[in-house]
Structures are given as structure tokens and as C-alpha cells.
Design a protein around this motif. Sequence first.
Motif, PDB file in Angstrom:
ATOM      1  N   VAL A  69    -130.361  43.787 -26.335  1.00 21.75           N
ATOM      2  CA  VAL A  69    -129.891  45.058 -25.791  1.00 21.75           C
ATOM      3  C   VAL A  69    -128.933  44.722 -24.656  1.00 21.75           C
ATOM      4  O   VAL A  69    -129.317  44.030 -23.705  1.00 21.75           O
ATOM      5  CB  VAL A  69    -131.063  45.923 -25.275  1.00 21.75           C
ATOM      6  N   ALA A  70    -127.695  45.197 -24.743  1.00 18.08           N
ATOM      7  CA  ALA A  70    -126.669  44.780 -23.773  1.00 18.08           C
ATOM      8  C   ALA A  70    -125.937  45.990 -23.199  1.00 18.08           C
ATOM      9  O   ALA A  70    -125.535  46.892 -23.937  1.00 18.08           O
ATOM     10  CB  ALA A  70    -125.662  43.836 -24.433  1.00 18.08           C
ATOM     11  N   PHE A  71    -125.773  45.965 -21.872  1.00 18.64           N
ATOM     12  CA  PHE A  71    -125.066  47.029 -21.158  1.00 18.64           C
ATOM     13  C   PHE A  71    -123.989  46.428 -20.266  1.00 18.64           C
ATOM     14  O   PHE A  71    -124.139  46.395 -19.041  1.00 18.64           O
ATOM     15  CB  PHE A  71    -126.036  47.846 -20.310  1.00 18.64           C
ATOM     16  N   PRO A  72    -122.893  45.934 -20.822  1.00 13.78           N
ATOM     17  CA  PRO A  72    -121.847  45.344 -19.980  1.00 13.78           C
ATOM     18  C   PRO A  72    -121.208  46.404 -19.087  1.00 13.78           C
ATOM     19  O   PRO A  72    -121.108  47.572 -19.480  1.00 13.78           O
ATOM     20  CB  PRO A  72    -120.836  44.812 -21.001  1.00 13.78           C
ATOM     21  N   PRO A  73    -120.783  46.036 -17.888  1.00 18.01           N
ATOM     22  CA  PRO A  73    -120.115  47.007 -17.001  1.00 18.01           C
ATOM     23  C   PRO A  73    -118.774  47.432 -17.595  1.00 18.01           C
ATOM     24  O   PRO A  73    -118.002  46.601 -18.072  1.00 18.01           O
ATOM     25  CB  PRO A  73    -119.938  46.224 -15.696  1.00 18.01           C
ATOM     26  N   PHE A  74    -118.512  48.718 -17.580  1.00 17.28           N
ATOM     27  CA  PHE A  74    -117.321  49.263 -18.230  1.00 17.28           C
ATOM     28  C   PHE A  74    -116.042  48.851 -17.502  1.00 17.28           C
ATOM     29  O   PHE A  74    -115.906  49.062 -16.301  1.00 17.28           O
ATOM     30  CB  PHE A  74    -117.384  50.786 -18.281  1.00 17.28           C
ATOM     31  N   GLY A  75    -115.118  48.273 -18.235  1.00 14.32           N
ATOM     32  CA  GLY A  75    -113.786  48.012 -17.720  1.00 14.32           C
ATOM     33  C   GLY A  75    -113.672  46.903 -16.703  1.00 14.32           C
ATOM     34  O   GLY A  75    -112.590  46.646 -16.186  1.00 14.32           O
ATOM     35  N   THR A  76    -114.765  46.204 -16.398  1.00 11.43           N
ATOM     36  CA  THR A  76    -114.738  45.152 -15.379  1.00 11.43           C
ATOM     37  C   THR A  76    -114.061  43.896 -15.914  1.00 11.43           C
ATOM     38  O   THR A  76    -114.324  43.475 -17.044  1.00 11.43           O
ATOM     39  CB  THR A  76    -116.168  44.813 -14.928  1.00 11.43           C
ATOM     40  N   ARG A  77    -113.201  43.304 -15.113  1.00 10.20           N
ATOM     41  CA  ARG A  77    -112.539  42.062 -15.497  1.00 10.20           C
ATOM     42  C   ARG A  77    -113.441  40.885 -15.135  1.00 10.20           C
ATOM     43  O   ARG A  77    -113.947  40.804 -14.008  1.00 10.20           O
ATOM     44  CB  ARG A  77    -111.203  41.924 -14.767  1.00 10.20           C
ATOM     45  N   PRO A  78    -113.657  39.940 -16.031  1.00 10.90           N
ATOM     46  CA  PRO A  78    -114.474  38.763 -15.706  1.00 10.90           C
ATOM     47  C   PRO A  78    -113.753  37.874 -14.701  1.00 10.90           C
ATOM     48  O   PRO A  78    -112.534  37.709 -14.755  1.00 10.90           O
ATOM     49  CB  PRO A  78    -114.636  38.064 -17.053  1.00 10.90           C
ATOM     50  N   ALA A  79    -114.539  37.317 -13.783  1.00  9.64           N
ATOM     51  CA  ALA A  79    -113.945  36.457 -12.753  1.00  9.64           C
ATOM     52  C   ALA A  79    -113.485  35.124 -13.318  1.00  9.64           C
ATOM     53  O   ALA A  79    -112.493  34.545 -12.876  1.00  9.64           O
ATOM     54  CB  ALA A  79    -114.955  36.236 -11.623  1.00  9.64           C
ATOM     55  N   ASN A  80    -114.202  34.625 -14.322  1.00  7.32           N
ATOM     56  CA  ASN A  80    -113.899  33.292 -14.843  1.00  7.32           C
ATOM     57  C   ASN A  80    -114.287  33.220 -16.319  1.00  7.32           C
ATOM     58  O   ASN A  80    -115.469  33.315 -16.657  1.00  7.32           O
ATOM     59  CB  ASN A  80    -114.661  32.231 -14.032  1.00  7.32           C
ATOM     60  N   THR A  81    -113.315  33.082 -17.194  1.00  6.44           N
ATOM     61  CA  THR A  81    -113.603  33.039 -18.629  1.00  6.44           C
ATOM     62  C   THR A  81    -113.810  31.618 -19.138  1.00  6.44           C
ATOM     63  O   THR A  81    -114.193  31.428 -20.293  1.00  6.44           O
ATOM     64  CB  THR A  81    -112.449  33.682 -19.433  1.00  6.44           C
ATOM     65  N   SER A  82    -113.576  30.635 -18.287  1.00  3.75           N
ATOM     66  CA  SER A  82    -113.705  29.254 -18.747  1.00  3.75           C
ATOM     67  C   SER A  82    -115.152  28.898 -19.085  1.00  3.75           C
ATOM     68  O   SER A  82    -115.408  27.948 -19.832  1.00  3.75           O
ATOM     69  CB  SER A  82    -113.169  28.283 -17.684  1.00  3.75           C
TER      70      SER A  82
END
Length: 567
Positions: free
Chosen positions: A175-188
Motif C-alpha cells: 500500500v503506497a501513498f507517495p506525496p503528490f507532485g514532490t520532486r525527489p532530492a536524489n534519484t541516484s
Amino acid sequence: MAKFNPWLFLSTMREVSGLQHAAHILAFSGASRLNLENSMSPPIGLEAASEHAGGKALDEATQALLDLSPKERLTAIDELMASSHGRHELWLPKTPAKRFAEFVDSASSVRCSFEASLHTALLLAMRGKAVLFVAQNKDICDFAQSLAVLLECELQVQNADPLARTNTTAFDAEVAFPPFGTRPANTSQFPRRTLAVLDAEEGKKRLTEDALALADALAQTSGHTILCVPDGLMFRGVGVEPLAREALVASGRLKGILAVPGGMIFPNTMINTDVLVLGPSGKDYPEVRMLDLSHPQFSGRTLRGRPEILPGTNWASFFEESTSIDETFAKDVSLREIKEKDFILSINRYLLPPAAAALDSFLERSSTIELEDAVELIRPLSLGKADDGEFTIFEASPADVGDSGLLMKPNKISTLERAQMRKARNQRLLPGDVVLSVKGTIGTAGLVPADAPTGDEDGFWTAGQSFMILRPKRGGISGVVLYEYLANPTVVEALRTLAGGAAIQSIAIKDLKAFRVPIPSDDDAERAEHTFLLRQERHAQIEAIMAEIEAERTNSWPSRKLHLEES
């Protein structure tokens, strides 16, 4: 009065452990709302907390909490959190949290990712499931552990970015609730297989946590997934979002979509959301079940007008039952149909609202053609302006359509240079044209009157970019008949179902071209034109009467004496 945020105090209360520790935290939280002023700084320990909140009151509140059963304690916590709702909606109310738990009730192990899944994680843990709660905020993770102690359940907590997948344990469901529209700080830190779904391995594309969470779900090899995303992800055509939708449909794992009105899941966020129900890897679903949770079958409204889940409803059960013939709230949509609609997953493209159903029924009984066969479609372009231009034109907007349906003299005046006039002439309005608003205020239609100026050089009317100009083809449907059809309230509502867009709604040109138009019989067309003319006469009479009323008012006291002196 200051509202105490429990997890902010966890790091200063570590000298007491176990059930008493958790009870003190929650009891102090309740007492603080009654006793702490905004100007007070946070206490630094249980003794200080007791002193601020009133030692006896804190002890009594703690004991009262411990006297409750674990289930009753969770109810008390929910009531506490409901009064402390923050901007980021970190605690789902009891009813939606239960609805999500029901989706994975048959699973023995569940991964609950992101902060907003905490309430659902606790419900599942109290049912004896093996639950892992993963969140990036350390204070919230500490708070989750304290709540698990207080509720006497086993909850594994991991302080990490859920998308990094640092724990490789396989779970039956997520069950996942990612924050809407938030940019990830680090995709590496994200697995390559996740980024590959979005073709984003080079790191050059604009990524959001919700799109990444969808890619993350598709990159997993097993388990059911319940994923909550903003509605914009279902239709926007920018960035990686179209890739994410196409990958989702191509996976064959999409079992269903629940369209949730703003405020139903997250009370303080009136953003329309969608709940994606994904089956396990290798399980192909040829159809996608779509449910509209704003329908009275599922929701009612509170006194404040916010949609609320009807008691006794079970969202998960609707994925096991056959759909109703009432396609206004439920429909099984084939993957082929979704592909034909360019992988748009907004359910208003597939479910029939009452207006669209009524229009479809009417059109089935009529001879029809597509709009592009009935008219020449002219899309107005931006003309720019020249402050010292030698030519003047008038640019129409939806506000310039009068109550009679006729386009009035536009209020916007533009001055153009000769070089700009060529473009302006190409979108000049001619008598009998119909203007239709396809951007912003969707569905406003107006008829260009017979006395509209048509000169080549100066003073003619044109349409703004929110309009599409519909110029009837010779020998076909007249402008009046076309206007009568497009201005019908049922047709306007049906047109609005074609609109998409996050901030400003608009209708795609290909959808407008394919919009069906009935061909009336000669008698019906003649009657429509006659009725339209009669209405214009009545509107003229109304305008004359209103002018007389205004004249009488201005000639009476105090208007007759109270006026600005002419300079």
C-alpha cells in the motif's frame, strides 16, 4: 492554543520506554492542546512535559489511555490526530484507512510505504499481518514504533526512502501513498529498473515521487499493489507521465482504478485522486474496472460540503462483483479502448455521466456526422499587439456572449501593425459563425450576428484563444441550428466530459473534431430557426424594458441629483 505534534517530542523522551512511554506521549499530546500557549517552547523531557501539562492531568490521561483496549486506543489516537491535521496529511482518517486495509486483507505480509500509510499499516498489524512500514522521516518512524507498542502489535519500521528499495524482502502486497507532485532530492539511490520504466536513467527528465512510485510498482516482480496518485497523472501529456501510463497498461497488471473526489481520502487536500489497483506480476487483466467514488453509491457530503465515504461500503468488494449496467459509476474497460484513447486513464473518458448517457441515447436515434464534417474548424492564434498600431480589431471572449446567445461587440480592443493583420484576417468572425469555448470555461457557445462588421482593414471581430471558430459548410447545417444544438445544457455537460488539464481545462482538437452532431429533418431545422428568431425578439423586448427601468431609476431621487460633475 498550540497543537502538540507527537513525533516532534519523541527524541527528547527516550529515558522512558515501552507502553508507559507511548502512553505518556499520546496523553501529553492531548493535555498540551488544553494547556500550552503558542509562545511556549517545547519541553525537553517527561518531567518538563508533566510540569507544562500539569503532572496530575498527565498521569490521569496516561492511565485513562492504558485502561482502554488496543482497538479503543487506536480510536483515541485517530480522534487526536483528526484535531491535529497538518498540511501534508500524514494521518489518514479511520474510514479511508480501513478501506485500503480491506484491499489487502487476504495477504499475510504487506509493505506500507510513505508516511500517509501509517494508519493502514497499524490496522493491518493489529490483524496479525506481517507489516513493514517504510518512511523517510525519522521522527515519524519513531512515532510509528511508539504507536505499535501502545497498540500491542508487531510493526517492523524502516527509516528509508521507500523508492530506494533497500529492503529486498518480498511481500504479498503493498500500500503506497507517495506525496503528490514532490520532486525527489536524489534519484541516484533508486534502482535502475525503476528509472528504466520511465526511460529516465540519464537523469535529465523531470521526475515526481508519484510517477516514480508507479514505476517502482511496475518494477517489482510480485505482489498486489494499491497506489494512490493525483488525478493529473492519469491524463497529463508532459514529462514522463505518458510513459508511465503506457508502461502501466502494457504491463497487463492494472486491475482497476478508483476515482476519488478531493477531500474524501485526505480531508485537507481537495485534490482529485486516483487509486490504482495492480495485480501481481504475470497476472494479465484484459479489462480495467473503473469506479467513480463520487457517485451516491459510494459517498455522501458533510455539512461543510466535503465528500465523505458512506458507512458500510467496501471498495475492494466491487472488484469481485459483476458491474452494474449503470455505467455512470462502474465500467470494465478493455485495454484496446484505453490504447485508442492514447493511454488516458481519467475515468470520465470511459464512464457515462447522466448528460453524456442522455446525449448518446438521443444520437443513437438520429442521423449524425462528426463535427469536422459539418464545419470548418478555425483555431485562433495569439495575435500579439502593437501599442502604436494603425489598425484596431475587437477580440471576443466567452464573457462577450450575451443572454440571447448572440455574440456582442467584444470588449477587448487590440491595435495591430499591418504585418499582424494577415494573421488576424484568417480568424476574422463572419455572420453565422459559431464560437465555442474549448479552454477554461468549457462549452460556452455563441452565434455571430448578421450585423457583425466584416471589413478587411479595420474594426472587425476576431476570437480569443479560448474559442474555436466553427464555420458551417455550404449546404449543410446552418449556424443557428448548430448553435441550438451546442448550447443545449445536456450537450454542454457532455462536452465538458471531454476536457482535461490540471490547472486550465481544455478539449483536444481531435476529440472536438470527432464530436457527433445530429442532422435534423427539414421541419426540425426550420422550427429551430423560427424558435431562435422568436427568442431574439423577446430578448430585444426585455432589453427595452430594462432600459426603461434604468431610465426611471436615474431620473428619480437621489440619482437625479447625486451624480458626478462632468469635467
